[in-house]
Design a protein around this motif. Structure first.
Motif, PDB file in Angstrom:
ATOM      1  N   ILE A   6      18.591-108.246  98.969  1.00  0.00           N
ATOM      2  CA  ILE A   6      18.794-106.926  99.661  1.00  0.00           C
ATOM      3  C   ILE A   6      18.569-106.774 101.200  1.00  0.00           C
ATOM      4  CG2 ILE A   6      18.346-104.446  98.512  1.00  0.00           C
ATOM      5  CD1 ILE A   6      18.320-106.055  95.674  1.00  0.00           C
ATOM      6  N   ASP A   7      19.440-106.060 102.008  1.00  0.00           N
ATOM      7  CA  ASP A   7      19.293-106.109 103.846  1.00  0.00           C
ATOM      8  C   ASP A   7      19.560-104.862 103.656  1.00  0.00           C
ATOM      9  OD1 ASP A   7      18.375-105.952 105.871  1.00  0.00           O
ATOM     10  OD2 ASP A   7      19.632-107.350 106.668  1.00  0.00           O
ATOM     11  N   PHE A  14      14.632-100.375  93.923  1.00  0.00           N
ATOM     12  CA  PHE A  14      15.331-101.447  93.304  1.00  0.00           C
ATOM     13  C   PHE A  14      15.112-101.978  92.304  1.00  0.00           C
ATOM     14  CE2 PHE A  14      12.630-102.898  97.757  1.00  0.00           C
ATOM     15  CZ  PHE A  14      14.315-103.090  98.836  1.00  0.00           C
ATOM     16  N   CYS A  16      14.450-104.474  90.070  1.00  0.00           N
ATOM     17  CA  CYS A  16      14.709-106.282  89.737  1.00  0.00           C
ATOM     18  C   CYS A  16      13.277-106.436  89.797  1.00  0.00           C
ATOM     19  CB  CYS A  16      14.643-106.695  91.795  1.00  0.00           C
ATOM     20  SG  CYS A  16      14.119-106.010  92.504  1.00  0.00           S
ATOM     21  N   ALA A  19       9.975-108.625  94.468  1.00  0.00           N
ATOM     22  CA  ALA A  19      10.654-107.889  96.352  1.00  0.00           C
ATOM     23  C   ALA A  19       9.893-108.997  97.519  1.00  0.00           C
ATOM     24  CB  ALA A  19      10.683-106.562  96.530  1.00  0.00           C
ATOM     25  N   VAL A  21       9.090-109.282 100.455  1.00  0.00           N
ATOM     26  CA  VAL A  21       9.739-109.362 102.075  1.00  0.00           C
ATOM     27  C   VAL A  21       9.279-110.605 102.814  1.00  0.00           C
ATOM     28  CG1 VAL A  21       8.652-107.755 103.685  1.00  0.00           C
ATOM     29  CG2 VAL A  21       8.716-106.529 100.728  1.00  0.00           C
ATOM     30  N   LEU A  35      10.814 -98.775 102.185  1.00  0.00           N
ATOM     31  CA  LEU A  35      10.437 -99.532 101.017  1.00  0.00           C
ATOM     32  C   LEU A  35       9.777 -99.904  99.679  1.00  0.00           C
ATOM     33  CD1 LEU A  35      10.350-103.614 100.424  1.00  0.00           C
ATOM     34  CD2 LEU A  35       8.227-103.500 101.542  1.00  0.00           C
ATOM     35  N   ARG A  38      11.211 -97.243  97.225  1.00  0.00           N
ATOM     36  CA  ARG A  38      13.036 -97.922  97.045  1.00  0.00           C
ATOM     37  C   ARG A  38      11.449 -98.658  95.873  1.00  0.00           C
ATOM     38  NH1 ARG A  38      17.498-100.423  99.657  1.00  0.00           N
ATOM     39  NH2 ARG A  38      18.107 -99.990  97.879  1.00  0.00           N
ATOM     40  N   VAL A  39      10.741 -99.347  95.461  1.00  0.00           N
ATOM     41  CA  VAL A  39       9.931-100.076  95.248  1.00  0.00           C
ATOM     42  C   VAL A  39       9.391 -99.003  93.504  1.00  0.00           C
ATOM     43  CG1 VAL A  39       7.902-101.082  94.389  1.00  0.00           C
ATOM     44  CG2 VAL A  39       9.573-102.069  96.485  1.00  0.00           C
ATOM     45  N   HIS A  42      12.830 -97.575  91.253  1.00  0.00           N
ATOM     46  CA  HIS A  42      13.187 -98.812  91.849  1.00  0.00           C
ATOM     47  C   HIS A  42      14.607 -99.030  90.019  1.00  0.00           C
ATOM     48  CE1 HIS A  42      10.822 -99.153  87.438  1.00  0.00           C
ATOM     49  NE2 HIS A  42       9.649 -99.351  87.863  1.00  0.00           N
ATOM     50  N   PRO A  48       9.011-103.317  90.113  1.00  0.00           N
ATOM     51  CA  PRO A  48       8.777-104.954  91.039  1.00  0.00           C
ATOM     52  C   PRO A  48       7.800-105.374  91.274  1.00  0.00           C
ATOM     53  CG  PRO A  48      10.914-103.792  91.868  1.00  0.00           C
ATOM     54  CD  PRO A  48       9.626-102.272  90.808  1.00  0.00           C
ATOM     55  N   VAL A  50       5.814-106.897  94.908  1.00  0.00           N
ATOM     56  CA  VAL A  50       6.367-106.852  96.496  1.00  0.00           C
ATOM     57  C   VAL A  50       5.205-108.426  96.707  1.00  0.00           C
ATOM     58  CG1 VAL A  50       5.961-105.800  98.313  1.00  0.00           C
ATOM     59  CG2 VAL A  50       6.517-104.258  96.466  1.00  0.00           C
TER      60      VAL A  50
END
Length: 295
Positions: A6-7, A14, A16, A19, A21, A35, A38-39, A42, A48, A50
């Motif tokens: 994911i970029d 997210f 998922c 994640a 990084v 970031l 978004r986490v 999610h 997720p 990290v």
């Protein structure tokens, strides 16, 4: 199908489980905040995990450390930084999170080094990898004085051009991963020297336990001569131990004349690196550790 890259900057979050990084030192504060937004948003059944994967410790330890108290897991590629992170988290009373700091010995998450090493033309007899710290300069100068004039010796890292004036050594400034991979793939033998307490730059070391990043990539087809074997995460690589610059030249000379021994060491180390350090295996090792909470 078990890893998605994911970029982008779109989407609310997210969906998922983990994640990763990669190279967090490249992120600005706004990127980090985006970031975690978004986490936190999610959209999946659970938040997720990290994982901050550091490819530039110890030089970027301050920038990488911005995720230290926020990432669920930290993976450092330097033993001194690994210990530093754990100590900082313990001091902050985050003991359980301190247990989630891992260490791996790699220059990066990419398998480019391993691909470059396969079938490469080995036209550099001895390669020195790393910044020209004073203690490293002393070893390399002593080595260069005793090295046969027919040898091609190269130093890849900042500071060597000035330090090695008058010596028959090719000096290359610090290169990116792909360029460094190219130099590693050209070397028949790689001379590894650890920083010492009197050396400056990057992360302050208090004992010679900082790993020389990229042992396994460097050894994928080359013989590695090392001055200090107290190294975390070196795996099953077979090193040739030397005591000082003159001893390194003596042992390198004996090795480079011994084609069967060179081939044996290069193949053994190369097979280990190719088998254990593909991108998939690196990510899988991290995910397995998270799943099992072995750390």
């Amino acid at each position: 199908d078990w890893v998605r890259v994911i970029d982008d900057d779109g989407g609310p979050g997210f969906a998922c489980d983990v994640a990763l990084v990669l190279a967090p030192f490249r992120l600005g504060d706004q990127d980090i905040e985006a970031l975690f937004r978004r986490v936190d948003n999610h959209g999946g059944p659970r938040r997720p995990q990290v994982v901050a994967v550091h490819m530039e410790d110890p030089q970027a330890v301050t920038a990488n450390g911005r995720l230290l108290g926020r990432a669920d897991w930290v993976v450092s590629n330097d033993y001194a930084a690994f210990r530093h992170y754990r100590a900082k988290l313990d001091e902050a009373g985050l003991t359980e999170r301190a247990k989630r700091v891992m260490c791996w010995n790699a220059l990066g998450a990419s398998p480019r080094f391993l691909r470059a090493a396969q079938g490469a033309k080995r036209d550099v007899d001895v390669l020195v990898l790393g910044y020209a710290y004073p203690s490293r300069q002393a070893i390399v100068k002593a080595f260069a004085k005793d090295a046969p004039s027919a040898w091609k010796v190269a130093c890849v890292g900042d500071g060597w051009a000035d330090a090695m004036k008058g010596f028959k050594v090719e000096c290359v400034p610090t290169a990116d991963e792909e360029a460094t991979a190219g130099w590693c793939s050209r070397a028949r033998a790689i001379l590894v020297t650890h920083r010492r307490q009197q050396d400056i730059g990057g992360f302050p070391l208090f004992e010679p336990e900082s790993i020389h990043r990229g042992f396994l990539e460097s050894a994928a087809g080359a013989v590695v001569l090392v001055d200090d074997v107290r190294t975390f995460g070196a795996g099953g690589i077979e090193f040739v131990r030397y005591s000082d610059g003159r001893d390194a030249a003596k042992k390198a000379f004996a090795l480079l004349k011994d084609a069967p021994r060179m081939a044996e060491l290069a193949e053994k180390n190369g097979a280990l690196a190719r088998g254990e350090l593909s991108m998939a295996s690196r990510v899988r090792a991290i995910l397995n550790a998270i799943r099992d909470e072995r750390y």
